[in-house]
Design an enzyme around this catalytic site. Sequence first.
Site, short mmCIF file in Angstrom:
data_model
loop_
_atom_site.label_atom_id
_atom_site.label_comp_id
_atom_site.label_asym_id
_atom_site.label_seq_id
_atom_site.Cartn_x
_atom_site.Cartn_y
_atom_site.Cartn_z
N VAL A 1 -2.99 -7.79 -2.30
CA VAL A 1 -2.44 -8.54 -1.16
C VAL A 1 -3.42 -9.57 -0.60
CG1 VAL A 1 -0.84 -6.72 -0.51
CG2 VAL A 1 -3.12 -6.79 0.53
N GLY B 1 0.81 -1.21 0.00
CA GLY B 1 0.00 0.00 0.00
C GLY B 1 0.84 1.25 0.00
N SER C 1 -4.50 0.89 14.08
CA SER C 1 -5.09 2.22 14.08
C SER C 1 -5.71 2.48 15.44
CB SER C 1 -6.17 2.33 13.00
OG SER C 1 -6.96 3.49 13.15
N LYS D 1 -8.49 -3.73 12.53
CA LYS D 1 -7.32 -3.10 13.13
C LYS D 1 -7.01 -3.65 14.52
CE LYS D 1 -5.90 -0.47 9.82
NZ LYS D 1 -4.69 -0.90 9.07
N TYR E 1 -13.63 -1.89 9.89
CA TYR E 1 -12.26 -1.38 10.00
C TYR E 1 -11.72 -1.52 11.43
CZ TYR E 1 -8.45 2.05 9.28
OH TYR E 1 -7.24 2.69 9.19
#
Length: 254
Positions: free
Chosen positions: A65, A13, A143, A159, A155
Amino acid sequence: MGRYEGRVAVVTGAGRGIGFGIAARLAEEGASVAVVDVDEAAAAEAAGRLPVGEGAKAVGIGADVSEAEAVGAAIGRAVEELGGLHVLVNNAGITRDNLLHKMTEDDWDLVMGVHLRGAFLMARAAQRHFVAQRYGRILTLSSTAALGSRGQVNYSTAKMGVQGFTRTLAKELGPFGVNVNAIAPGFITTEMTDGAARRLRQDIEEFRRARAEVTPVRRVGSPEDVAAAAAFLCSDEASYITGQTLYVDGGARL
């Protein structure tokens, strides 16, 4: 002599944002760097902008990925073209934000696929080289959202999963000379966070100022802030640090 002279790093990324910032910092310190991005043209362009030193190289590699075959090919190409592998930075990530009752199965699966499956596939491919040479560094981006973030259940879950992934790999790979850590950034000025402001129909500068006001250091972060932490954790200076998640958030959790 830079800390990474003679080392080879793969950063996923890394076509922009935090990933590019980390790739640039490692290159500045002497590493040869493989910029991996789902957008091959962006990867090649970013690799061409890296400040590689004398004797070092940079290469841009296009890869999804979340696909095992693509990951194997990317690692193989990095090793072949750059002469080895010493550092893996799992930075690739996407967002598909929504409240739970509006979130689709695709929103969930895509985020898990890139963040968790991607980190797993990249680490599995890299560790074969690391274990054989009894040296390696794996750094994965978590994060502050791991602690909970409204509208980001996918998300946030991914994380926090990164942190468990990191602790477990540290136990498994430590005996083979491989250190595994994570960084959890807070608000960082990137195209991704600017996009969040646009979705909320807010002025980007006002959006940043509002975040700075609730951060103890009274500013928002930059990719360079994360890159500085990454350069330390992936170096030999951090050889007695493993299984840790470092929050780079200006004290936002306080």
